[in-house]
Scaffold this motif. Structure first.
Motif, PDB file in Angstrom:
ATOM      1  N   ASP A 174       8.363 -13.493 -16.971  1.00 28.39           N
ATOM      2  CA  ASP A 174       7.190 -13.273 -17.805  1.00 28.39           C
ATOM      3  C   ASP A 174       6.674 -11.850 -17.669  1.00 28.39           C
ATOM      4  OD1 ASP A 174       5.050 -14.470 -19.532  1.00 28.39           O
ATOM      5  OD2 ASP A 174       3.796 -13.853 -17.847  1.00 28.39           O
ATOM      6  N   ALA A 175       6.728 -11.290 -16.465  1.00 32.12           N
ATOM      7  CA  ALA A 175       6.272  -9.911 -16.258  1.00 32.12           C
ATOM      8  C   ALA A 175       7.184  -8.911 -16.957  1.00 32.12           C
ATOM      9  CB  ALA A 175       6.209  -9.602 -14.763  1.00 32.12           C
ATOM     10  N   THR A 176       8.465  -9.221 -17.075  1.00 25.85           N
ATOM     11  CA  THR A 176       9.393  -8.332 -17.778  1.00 25.85           C
ATOM     12  C   THR A 176       8.998  -8.189 -19.237  1.00 25.85           C
ATOM     13  OG1 THR A 176      11.181  -8.976 -16.278  1.00 25.85           O
ATOM     14  CG2 THR A 176      11.814  -7.945 -18.358  1.00 25.85           C
ATOM     15  N   ARG A 177       8.544  -9.267 -19.846  1.00 32.06           N
ATOM     16  CA  ARG A 177       8.090  -9.191 -21.243  1.00 32.06           C
ATOM     17  C   ARG A 177       6.760  -8.445 -21.347  1.00 32.06           C
ATOM     18  NH1 ARG A 177      10.126 -14.586 -21.064  1.00 32.06           N
ATOM     19  NH2 ARG A 177       8.027 -15.369 -20.606  1.00 32.06           N
ATOM     20  N   LYS A 178       5.854  -8.676 -20.418  1.00 30.85           N
ATOM     21  CA  LYS A 178       4.548  -8.028 -20.487  1.00 30.85           C
ATOM     22  C   LYS A 178       4.612  -6.549 -20.142  1.00 30.85           C
ATOM     23  CE  LYS A 178       1.838 -12.191 -19.603  1.00 30.85           C
ATOM     24  NZ  LYS A 178       0.860 -12.878 -18.717  1.00 30.85           N
ATOM     25  N   LEU A 179       5.542  -6.191 -19.258  1.00 31.21           N
ATOM     26  CA  LEU A 179       5.686  -4.789 -18.860  1.00 31.21           C
ATOM     27  C   LEU A 179       6.642  -4.032 -19.770  1.00 31.21           C
ATOM     28  CD1 LEU A 179       5.838  -5.208 -14.969  1.00 31.21           C
ATOM     29  CD2 LEU A 179       3.881  -4.551 -16.371  1.00 31.21           C
ATOM     30  N   TYR A 238       0.832  -1.204   0.000  1.00 38.34           N
ATOM     31  CA  TYR A 238       0.000   0.000   0.000  1.00 38.34           C
ATOM     32  C   TYR A 238       0.871   1.261   0.000  1.00 38.34           C
ATOM     33  CZ  TYR A 238      -3.397   3.457   1.673  1.00 38.34           C
ATOM     34  OH  TYR A 238      -4.181   4.574   1.806  1.00 38.34           O
ATOM     35  N   VAL A 239       1.908   1.260   0.816  1.00 39.96           N
ATOM     36  CA  VAL A 239       2.801   2.423   0.879  1.00 39.96           C
ATOM     37  C   VAL A 239       3.545   2.602  -0.441  1.00 39.96           C
ATOM     38  CG1 VAL A 239       4.822   3.383   2.041  1.00 39.96           C
ATOM     39  CG2 VAL A 239       3.038   2.250   3.386  1.00 39.96           C
ATOM     40  N   ARG A 240       4.035   1.514  -1.011  1.00 40.87           N
ATOM     41  CA  ARG A 240       4.790   1.602  -2.268  1.00 40.87           C
ATOM     42  C   ARG A 240       3.880   1.996  -3.440  1.00 40.87           C
ATOM     43  NH1 ARG A 240       9.843  -0.842  -2.002  1.00 40.87           N
ATOM     44  NH2 ARG A 240       9.839  -1.417  -4.215  1.00 40.87           N
ATOM     45  N   TYR A 241       2.615   1.601  -3.389  1.00 36.00           N
ATOM     46  CA  TYR A 241       1.690   1.991  -4.449  1.00 36.00           C
ATOM     47  C   TYR A 241       1.429   3.498  -4.426  1.00 36.00           C
ATOM     48  CZ  TYR A 241      -2.640   2.382  -7.142  1.00 36.00           C
ATOM     49  OH  TYR A 241      -3.598   2.771  -8.042  1.00 36.00           O
ATOM     50  N   HIS A 242       1.191   4.058  -3.251  1.00 36.69           N
ATOM     51  CA  HIS A 242       0.935   5.492  -3.143  1.00 36.69           C
ATOM     52  C   HIS A 242       2.207   6.316  -3.330  1.00 36.69           C
ATOM     53  CE1 HIS A 242      -3.331   5.606  -1.979  1.00 36.69           C
ATOM     54  NE2 HIS A 242      -3.106   4.424  -1.405  1.00 36.69           N
ATOM     55  N   LEU A 278       8.674  -6.401 -12.339  1.00 32.31           N
ATOM     56  CA  LEU A 278       7.569  -6.508 -11.390  1.00 32.31           C
ATOM     57  C   LEU A 278       8.089  -6.314  -9.977  1.00 32.31           C
ATOM     58  CD1 LEU A 278       4.528  -7.172 -11.160  1.00 32.31           C
ATOM     59  CD2 LEU A 278       5.179  -9.568 -10.889  1.00 32.31           C
ATOM     60  N   ASP A 279       7.357  -5.516  -9.213  1.00 33.90           N
ATOM     61  CA  ASP A 279       7.795  -5.243  -7.851  1.00 33.90           C
ATOM     62  C   ASP A 279       7.708  -6.510  -6.998  1.00 33.90           C
ATOM     63  OD1 ASP A 279       8.473  -2.897  -5.916  1.00 33.90           O
ATOM     64  OD2 ASP A 279       6.961  -4.052  -4.859  1.00 33.90           O
ATOM     65  N   GLU A 335      -0.299  -1.098 -13.712  1.00 33.14           N
ATOM     66  CA  GLU A 335       0.060  -2.146 -14.664  1.00 33.14           C
ATOM     67  C   GLU A 335       0.633  -3.357 -13.946  1.00 33.14           C
ATOM     68  OE1 GLU A 335       2.434  -2.492 -18.948  1.00 33.14           O
ATOM     69  OE2 GLU A 335       2.845  -0.841 -17.564  1.00 33.14           O
ATOM     70  N   MET A 336       1.400  -3.112 -12.891  1.00 33.01           N
ATOM     71  CA  MET A 336       1.936  -4.228 -12.111  1.00 33.01           C
ATOM     72  C   MET A 336       0.833  -4.989 -11.396  1.00 33.01           C
ATOM     73  SD  MET A 336       5.328  -2.562 -10.343  1.00 33.01           S
ATOM     74  CE  MET A 336       6.630  -1.808 -11.316  1.00 33.01           C
ATOM     75  N   LEU A 337      -0.144  -4.261 -10.882  1.00 32.76           N
ATOM     76  CA  LEU A 337      -1.234  -4.907 -10.151  1.00 32.76           C
ATOM     77  C   LEU A 337      -2.203  -5.637 -11.072  1.00 32.76           C
ATOM     78  CD1 LEU A 337      -2.061  -2.102  -7.545  1.00 32.76           C
ATOM     79  CD2 LEU A 337      -0.686  -4.153  -7.194  1.00 32.76           C
TER      80      LEU A 337
END
Length: 337
Positions: free
Chosen positions: A279-284, A150-154, A289-290, A161-163
């Motif tokens: 896989d997230a590296t290709r999609k992002l 929550y803190v890192r999101y704000h 991804l955090d 996109e990560m979520l």
């Protein structure tokens, strides 16, 4: 000193710029970035002084009032630095980075050892309730991980996109973590404290084998040799019957195999997380991804798996506390996913 001048034509009020290259007769050790202003063409013109090159600019009306390039013998401004000072600054940064890595590694080791010791201490009074302890620990993970997320999101570190990444892999991560924690708690309650670190060395063996199979990773001969020596050491310790090996024999083969299976689930969990990151590296599109996205959702699904397992008839037989209405408390704060 040699010089070369060439006038470049330009339209408008400014008829041209004069660029002069001067080669210093002796190498200078200083480098400065200086600025000038032209009334005919507002803006910043930057001159760079190096051991080999000086660039000057002149407008149509004549030379600048001050070119900003220090002549020989003139004291340079605060933007100048020497090569020796630059190298010393880089050396200090490298030392600080190495010190940070060493401190982080030491903190990881201390917290990892403390985590295992506290688990063993908690299993002393809760020896008959390992599943309850696994639920309680997972509940704590969910609170801590999602608070940090929550803190890192704000703060803008975690993006929408990560979520929005697919959650199906996290379902499998939660299942592997639930199996690893539950089997590890059950076996750890029966094994001695000295035997658990010996069996934990099998985690390295499982991780190498699974990474070769699923990640197609190749290891050097010395790395495989080290893994083989670890395996031989575990076998010799168990077969010797002295110290930790004697404790393993007293506990029985079943609990030792259950602990080894626990580390298999944990190794599979780490390999699957690495697949998720790749896989997230290709999609992002090159972004990463955090870590707390993976840990938070993995722990949330692990918690849900425990809730589903606790509803089975064998729940009381596997180590639930019959005197504590813990299940009702967990259901009231179950995350909505």
């Amino acid at each position: 000193m040699t010089s070369l001048c060439r006038r470049l034509p330009a339209g408008g009020a400014i008829s041209g710029y004069q660029v002069r290259f001067r080669q210093q007769a002796r190498a200078a050790a200083n480098c400065a970035v200086c600025y000038g202003y032209s009334p005919q063409r507002p803006g910043i013109v930057r001159g760079l002084r190096s051991p080999a090159l000086v660039v000057k600019a002149a407008g149509h009306s004549g030379a600048w009032e001050r070119s900003g390039v220090a002549e020989e013998g003139e004291k340079l401004g605060p933007c100048s630095y020497s090569v020796g000072e630059f190298a010393a600054a880089n050396g200090r940064k490298s030392k600080n980075r190495a010190a940070e890595v060493a401190v982080a590694a030491a903190a990881t080791v201390v917290m990892g050892v403390g985590n295992r010791v506290l688990y063993k201490l908690a299993l002393v009074p809760l020896k008959q309730y390992p599943f309850f302890l696994a639920q309680l620990a997972t509940f704590g993970y969910v609170i801590v991980y999602f608070s940090i997320l929550y803190v890192r999101y704000h703060a803008g570190i975690v993006t929408d996109e990560m979520l929005s990444v697919p959650k199906t892999p996290f379902l499998v991560v939660g299942l592997l973590e639930a199996l690893g924690a539950a089997t590890g708690m059950a076996a750890g309650a029966m094994l001695s404290g000295a035997s658990i670190p010996i069996l934990s060395q099998t985690f390295l063996v499982w991780q190498i084998l699974l990474s070769i199979i699923f990640l197609r990773r190749k290891y050097k001969v010395n790395q495989l040799l080290g893994c083989f020596l670890v395996t031989i050491g575990v076998i010799i310790t168990v077969a010797s019957g002295s110290g930790a090996g004697h404790s393993l024999k007293e506990a029985g083969v079943f609990w030792s195999l259950l602990m080894i299976a626990s580390f298999l689930f944990q190794a599979a969990d780490t390999v699957l997380k690495e697949v998720i990151f790749l896989d997230a590296t290709r999609k992002l599109k090159g972004g990463s991804l955090d870590l707390f996205v993976v840990n938070s959702f993995g722990s949330a699904f692990q918690y849900r798996h425990y809730l589903y397992a606790s509803s089975s008839p064998s729940y009381q037989n596997y180590g639930a506390s019959p005197s504590v209405n813990y299940l009702a408390t967990l259901k009231t704060v179950q995350p909505a996913f």
